[in-house]
Write a protein that holds these residues in place. Sequence first.
Motif, PDB file in Angstrom:
ATOM      1  N   UNK A 195       0.840  -1.212   0.000  1.00 51.62           N
ATOM      2  CA  UNK A 195       0.000   0.000   0.000  1.00 51.62           C
ATOM      3  C   UNK A 195       0.872   1.258   0.000  1.00 51.62           C
ATOM      4  N   UNK A 248       2.448   1.670  -3.369  1.00 56.68           N
ATOM      5  CA  UNK A 248       1.443   2.144  -4.324  1.00 56.68           C
ATOM      6  C   UNK A 248       1.128   3.624  -4.109  1.00 56.68           C
ATOM      7  N   UNK A 308      -0.848   4.722  -1.710  1.00 56.88           N
ATOM      8  CA  UNK A 308      -2.215   4.867  -1.177  1.00 56.88           C
ATOM      9  C   UNK A 308      -2.139   5.151   0.324  1.00 56.88           C
ATOM     10  N   UNK A 368      -5.846   6.417   1.499  1.00 53.35           N
ATOM     11  CA  UNK A 368      -6.849   5.894   0.574  1.00 53.35           C
ATOM     12  C   UNK A 368      -7.871   5.067   1.380  1.00 53.35           C
ATOM     13  N   UNK A 369      -9.130   5.054   0.951  1.00 50.75           N
ATOM     14  CA  UNK A 369     -10.127   4.230   1.660  1.00 50.75           C
ATOM     15  C   UNK A 369      -9.698   2.769   1.803  1.00 50.75           C
ATOM     16  N   UNK A 370      -8.998   2.224   0.799  1.00 50.92           N
ATOM     17  CA  UNK A 370      -8.520   0.838   0.886  1.00 50.92           C
ATOM     18  C   UNK A 370      -7.515   0.694   2.031  1.00 50.92           C
ATOM     19  N   UNK A 397      -9.454   0.860   5.369  1.00 52.94           N
ATOM     20  CA  UNK A 397     -10.195  -0.372   5.650  1.00 52.94           C
ATOM     21  C   UNK A 397      -9.233  -1.496   6.059  1.00 52.94           C
ATOM     22  N   UNK A 398      -8.102  -1.563   5.368  1.00 53.23           N
ATOM     23  CA  UNK A 398      -7.090  -2.572   5.689  1.00 53.23           C
ATOM     24  C   UNK A 398      -6.538  -2.355   7.104  1.00 53.23           C
TER      25      UNK A 398
END
Lengths: 269, 269
Positions: free
Chosen positions: A152, A155, A157, A160-162, A165-166
């Motif tokens: 992540x 990347x 992110x 980022x929402x991802x 959440x992770x």
Amino acid sequence: MATDGAIGVFDSGIGGLTVVRSLMDRLPFEDIVYFGDTARVPYGIKSVATIRRFAGEIARFLMQRDVKMLIVACNTMAAVADDVVRECAGEVPVIDVIDAGARAAVAGSRSRRVGVIGTPTTINSNAYAERIHALDRGVRVYSAACPLFVPLVEEGWLDHPVARMTAREYLKPVLAEEVDTLVLGCTHYPLLKPLLQRVVGRRVGLVDSATTTAELAADELRRQGLAREAGKPAHRFYVTDVPLRFEAIGERFLGRSLGTVEKVDWAVD
Amino acid sequence: MATDGAIGVFDSGIGGLTVVRSLMDRLPFEDIVYFGDTARVPYGIKSVATIRRFAGEIARFLMQRDVKMLIVACNTMAAVADDVVRECAGEVPVIDVIDAGARAAVAGSRSRRVGVIGTPTTINSNAYAERIHALDRGVRVYSAACPLFVPLVEEGWLDHPVARMTAREYLKPVLAEEVDTLVLGCTHYPLLKPLLQRVVGRRVGLVDSATTTAELAADELRRQGLAREAGKPAHRFYVTDVPLRFEAIGERFLGRSLGTVEKVDWAVD
């Protein structure tokens, strides 16, 4: 040894640049030599014997470059090859990210309930729990492996929402143990610090091993009379391969331009 | 060469086991020798020169093991080292995942608008677009790099909300181009196939390079009179390191027990 040697910092890849960034901020007059074994990253999936061999090779490479201190800015090597590095270093002081993180966690926790997050290899090595218990047997340690955090971060992110959440999913079991301190046991994680602080809430303190390692290095240099108080510092970067997006990711980690990066060939495969 | 040689399959790691799985299903009488360079994975971040050298080493290793066909089950090697492998193979037929995926995409697309997803290295190499255009210049190719899919698969989050959200984000620009075919250009991705099918909807066909490679291998063996029609097959697996969680992840990829895995030492670093 004198005040004019460099601080040698090494990692399996580019994550250790977060430690370099903190060192540049905390010790602005010190020369720094960085070694990132980008051709053979990631170490986390390799065998212990292989990691120990690589750690020795890198430590010897840096020892030939007039260093006054070695910093193991790689949790995997710090977990399984600390003794190898110290043997190569001889009289030169060695600092590692696990030691720095463990000390800061013990010093910072009031409830004596500490969380540790890292890659699967770091968490499975149990190295943070062992070092924390060597300092204070009464501290309870709750760990969680977070294998998606490194990709992540790479990347980009970071908010980022991802990623949110992770992080919520990974941290849920650790937070359920009511820790008041969370050790970011991976050199990539300082880039996720703002997001992680929001996920854990204000009552949990984050121990970022980049800043704690820089702090420990500053203490140690001062204590041994090795600190440099003035002058323009030189920063050199060695890597074993120059991968795709290396500069973009490296500069995100370092928080500034990388300057010259030299590729060395002795460890290309 | 005769019908009693093995099919040699190789990858930088364990992703190629999805190809082996499809080969076992499609060609149940064939011997298979698998080589996964787990000590040096991932190749995607290495330089082209390094990848070409590794590909040659592995192809020569397999050629010494009485193979009647070589399958490059690694998109990175197929993209940049195809010629190296063919040179090592001599008369032995070579098949690779990019070629198989490109053929299936061209055969399957009615709108002649094809999407390709893969790792950043595969997508940046432009290899799928080039092979598709070599077959049919009129096909439009829309690509997207999906760097988080491999770690998601290795984490086992095959039907997790994080994987769904990530897939929606990565696929949005490709789907906006109204492709009717999506090539899964990475050997890890077949494990995400059910989730990806839900994200792209029923009107988009997925080209899974594991099954298309097995199909192409079957055609080629039959065409050259090399296919074996009966007998109990032998399956051998060689790796260069046995990393953490190797067996669990390997068996998830293979869809069955791995059996004996042999570690070879010539490429440990």
